[in-house]
Structure formats: structure tokens, C-alpha cells
Scaffold this active site. Sequence first.
Site, PDB file in Angstrom:
ATOM      1  N   LYS A 150       0.881  -1.170   0.000  1.00  0.00           N
ATOM      2  CA  LYS A 150       0.000   0.000   0.000  1.00  0.00           C
ATOM      3  C   LYS A 150       0.920   1.222   0.000  1.00  0.00           C
ATOM      4  CE  LYS A 150      -4.138   1.688   2.348  1.00  0.00           C
ATOM      5  NZ  LYS A 150      -4.907   2.057   1.172  1.00  0.00           N
TER       6      LYS A 150
HETATM    7  N1  PMP Z   1      -7.528  -1.139  -3.334  1.00  0.00           N
HETATM    8  C1  PMP Z   1      -7.032   0.096  -3.075  1.00  0.00           C
HETATM    9  C2  PMP Z   1      -6.293   0.820  -4.154  1.00  0.00           C
HETATM   10  C3  PMP Z   1      -7.227   0.685  -1.830  1.00  0.00           C
HETATM   11  O1  PMP Z   1      -6.740   1.905  -1.571  1.00  0.00           O
HETATM   12  C4  PMP Z   1      -7.943  -0.011  -0.837  1.00  0.00           C
HETATM   13  C5  PMP Z   1      -8.159   0.614   0.511  1.00  0.00           C
HETATM   14  N2  PMP Z   1      -7.109   0.305   1.365  1.00  0.00           N
HETATM   15  C6  PMP Z   1      -8.449  -1.293  -1.151  1.00  0.00           C
HETATM   16  C7  PMP Z   1      -8.224  -1.816  -2.407  1.00  0.00           C
HETATM   17  C8  PMP Z   1      -9.227  -2.081  -0.135  1.00  0.00           C
HETATM   18  O2  PMP Z   1      -8.403  -2.500   0.899  1.00  0.00           O
HETATM   19  P1  PMP Z   1      -8.943  -2.716   2.378  1.00  0.00           P
HETATM   20  O3  PMP Z   1     -10.186  -3.503   2.280  1.00  0.00           O
HETATM   21  O4  PMP Z   1      -7.846  -3.448   3.047  1.00  0.00           O
HETATM   22  O5  PMP Z   1      -9.186  -1.368   2.954  1.00  0.00           O
END
Ligand code: PMP
Length: 291
Positions: free
Chosen positions: A159
Site C-alpha cells: 500500500k
Molecule cells: N484497493 C485500493 C487501491 C485501496 O486503496 C484499498 C483501501 N485500502 C483497497 C483496495 C481495499 O483495501 P482494504 O479492504 O484493506 O481497505
Amino acid sequence: MQLIPFDKRDGFIWMNGKFCDWGQAKVHILNHGLHYASSVFEGIRVYNKKIFKLDDHIQRLIDSANILDLSIPFTKEQIIESTIEIVKKQEIINGYIRPIVWRGSEMMAISAKNATTNIAVAAWAWPSYFSPEQILKGIRMTTSEWSRPSPKSAPTDSKAAGLYMICSLSKHKAESKGFDDALMLDYRGYIAEATGANIFFIKEKKLITPKADCFLNGITRQTVIEIAKKLDITVEEKHLEPIFMKNCDEAFLTGTAVEITPIQSIDEYSFKNRTIIKILMKEFQNLVNNI
Ligand code: PMP
């Protein structure tokens, strides 16, 4: 609604091992994270004072940092403890937590191996603004001109802040055309995800979602898959061409911020049914409120 800018709020932020005044949680303009995107972050929700999947999020923060060659000078336990503490200090009932890790100011060049790695965790109140009826109407999306990169072109499992450059561009463009969000295809032309959330479809009562092989396998995505399996709903993770959306009954996004958000339409494809989405939303709410 008047939003207070994030640098003008009150309270405390945990930064490099200390709880400092919100306004004092600053970095110098010359820092590697800002100039070269050597930064990773997390987004975590607080429901009724409890933090949802804290351990998973902090593990992903550490993994993301390692992928970017950043070594956080605190243990996982220390980060978890400080996150719990900052939520208490901020007196958050329903809210959002933003941990961030970045390379410091010691070196201002591409190579900055010996620069320090910094970490901060901020948290703020974030109640739900929309009623369930408004949420069920669903959002309108359009396909972005930007594609999610191949794992050979970017660290797609992390991330990393740098990966959001094309997400902001895509979302701004979609909003300027009157849409709520953008659908991003991947480098092969398969459906990938939205700009900050994963995507799911329902076709013939099956839950179908793109294979997470070049974008974040979201923690909410994994939670929804677990819920569906418990409910005996068939789940398929596979590569999906855009034409796949033609005869889908339902579609929705998942993510920490969006939770489960139904999609009304993506370009010419519309998704009118909400039968399975409603069941999943109810189960998800039960889960987050009973941790
Ligand atoms: N894809 C992206 C690009 C994101 O920013 C997020 C948010 N973190 C997600 C998917 C979903 O991830 P999560 O369910 O862990 O928040």
C-alpha cells in the site's frame, strides 16, 4: 459541510515513539517520502471504540514497508499498542486511523538507503454520513484511462503512496464528468478495482471478483469472501474482461473506507438488483459491531 483541514485539527498524533500535539506532527519540506514517494500507509476503521482487524492492518503496513525497503524502527506490538492508545486519547467511538511510514530528510537523492524510517499514527472521528437507503441506491462509475501496472512495473502488493498517483488522477477525472468513482482496468485490460476499493459482481447467484494478482488484496475483500463462503455462496476469483459486466445482476465495492458500497452503473452497464448485497451488508455490519 465545512471540513476542518487536516493540519488544523486538535488532539494528539503518535509520531516516532511520542504522542505529540496534533499541530506539531510536522516533517521538513525536504524529506524523501514527499520527493520520491518512499512512503506506505494504512487505513483502519474504529467501530464502537473497537478497531477492526488491527493486527492484519499493522502486518500489512510492515509488509508494505519491507517491500519498499523501509525498516520501521518499532516492533509490531509497539505500533499496535500506540494505535490503541491514540484511539483512546482521541476519544474515538466511530472513526478512522491513518498510520504512515516514510523515509526521512537525511538524504535528498534517489539513493537514500541510510536515511531514517519514520512512522506516525493519526486517528479521527468519522461517523457514517449516509443512510442505508442512500447507500443502497449505489454509485455511478466510469472506466479510467489509466491502467493498474504490472507487478514488474511497480510494487503492487504494497500500500505504497506512489501507487495512488493514478488513482487520484482517475478519480478527479471521473468526478469532473459527474461520476462518483473510476473503474481501473489492469495492464492486460482485465477489470482490476476502483481507485481505493476492490470490486465484486454477482451473476447467477455467484460472487465473482477479479483475481488480486496486480492490486491490493483488500482486508475487506478477504472478509467479504469469508462471509460469502460461510453463507454457502459460491465465490470465484478470476480474470474478467470488461464485457463480463454485461449480464451481471449486482455489483459493489469493498474497502475500509467504503465498507460495502453498491454500484448503480459502470459506463453502459447497470446493476439493478440488491438481493445478495443486502445480505452481505447485514452480515458485515454484524461482524464489525461484534468484535
Ligand atoms: N484497493 C485500493 C487501491 C485501496 O486503496 C484499498 C483501501 N485500502 C483497497 C483496495 C481495499 O483495501 P482494504 O479492504 O484493506 O481497505
